[in-house]
Write a protein that holds these residues in place. Structure first.
Motif, short mmCIF file in Angstrom:
data_model
loop_
_atom_site.label_atom_id
_atom_site.label_comp_id
_atom_site.label_asym_id
_atom_site.label_seq_id
_atom_site.Cartn_x
_atom_site.Cartn_y
_atom_site.Cartn_z
N ALA A 47 0.83 -1.21 0.00
CA ALA A 47 0.00 0.00 0.00
C ALA A 47 0.86 1.25 0.00
N GLY A 48 1.91 1.27 0.80
CA GLY A 48 2.80 2.43 0.86
C GLY A 48 3.54 2.66 -0.45
N THR A 49 3.99 1.58 -1.06
CA THR A 49 4.68 1.69 -2.34
C THR A 49 3.73 2.23 -3.41
N LEU A 50 2.51 1.75 -3.42
CA LEU A 50 1.53 2.24 -4.39
C LEU A 50 1.24 3.72 -4.16
N ASP A 51 1.08 4.10 -2.90
CA ASP A 51 0.81 5.52 -2.60
C ASP A 51 1.93 6.42 -3.12
N LYS A 52 3.18 5.98 -2.97
CA LYS A 52 4.31 6.78 -3.44
C LYS A 52 4.40 6.79 -4.96
N SER A 53 3.97 5.71 -5.58
CA SER A 53 4.10 5.56 -7.03
C SER A 53 2.94 6.18 -7.80
N LEU A 54 1.86 6.50 -7.12
CA LEU A 54 0.67 7.03 -7.77
C LEU A 54 0.35 8.43 -7.25
N PRO A 55 1.09 9.43 -7.68
CA PRO A 55 0.85 10.78 -7.15
C PRO A 55 -0.56 11.28 -7.44
N GLY A 56 -1.21 10.75 -8.46
CA GLY A 56 -2.55 11.19 -8.83
C GLY A 56 -3.65 10.74 -7.88
N ILE A 57 -3.32 9.91 -6.89
CA ILE A 57 -4.37 9.44 -5.98
C ILE A 57 -4.90 10.56 -5.09
N PHE A 58 -4.19 11.68 -5.07
CA PHE A 58 -4.65 12.81 -4.27
C PHE A 58 -5.22 13.94 -5.14
N SER A 59 -5.37 13.66 -6.44
CA SER A 59 -5.86 14.71 -7.34
C SER A 59 -7.38 14.80 -7.31
#
Length: 89
Positions: A47-59
């Motif tokens: 989950a942490g790796t995905l969060d760092k790799s997907l900057p658009g999840i906060f868009s």
């Protein structure tokens, strides 16, 4: 002895959908689903790796992009792959 790492490659759609699912799973009562405490470490790491790799999840358009990714990954409605109807027929 060196411990080799396992590398898993995901498409951006797969990563986006998995990240969302892991977030929802982590926010629920997982004691019933995940009964092995050792599983939590790799789940949190993924989950942490995905969060760092997907900057658009906060868009602002995250929900829309997630829905588009789900549609691309989900089975076509008429492909006949569903096992919920006609199983065993």
């Amino acid at each position: 002895m060196e411990k080799p790492e396992i590398i898993i490659e995901l498409t951006s759609d797969e990563a986006l959908v998995l990240s969302d699912w892991l977030e929802r799973v982590q926010m629920t009562d997982l004691g019933r689903l995940v009964d092995d405490a050792a599983v939590w470490a790799p789940l949190h790491r993924i989950a942490g790796t995905l969060d760092k790799s997907l900057p658009g999840i906060f868009s602002a358009d995250h929900a829309e992009r997630l829905e588009v990714a789900r549609r691309r990954l989900g089975p076509a409605l008429d492909d006949g792959s569903g096992d919920h109807e006609g199983a065993g027929s």
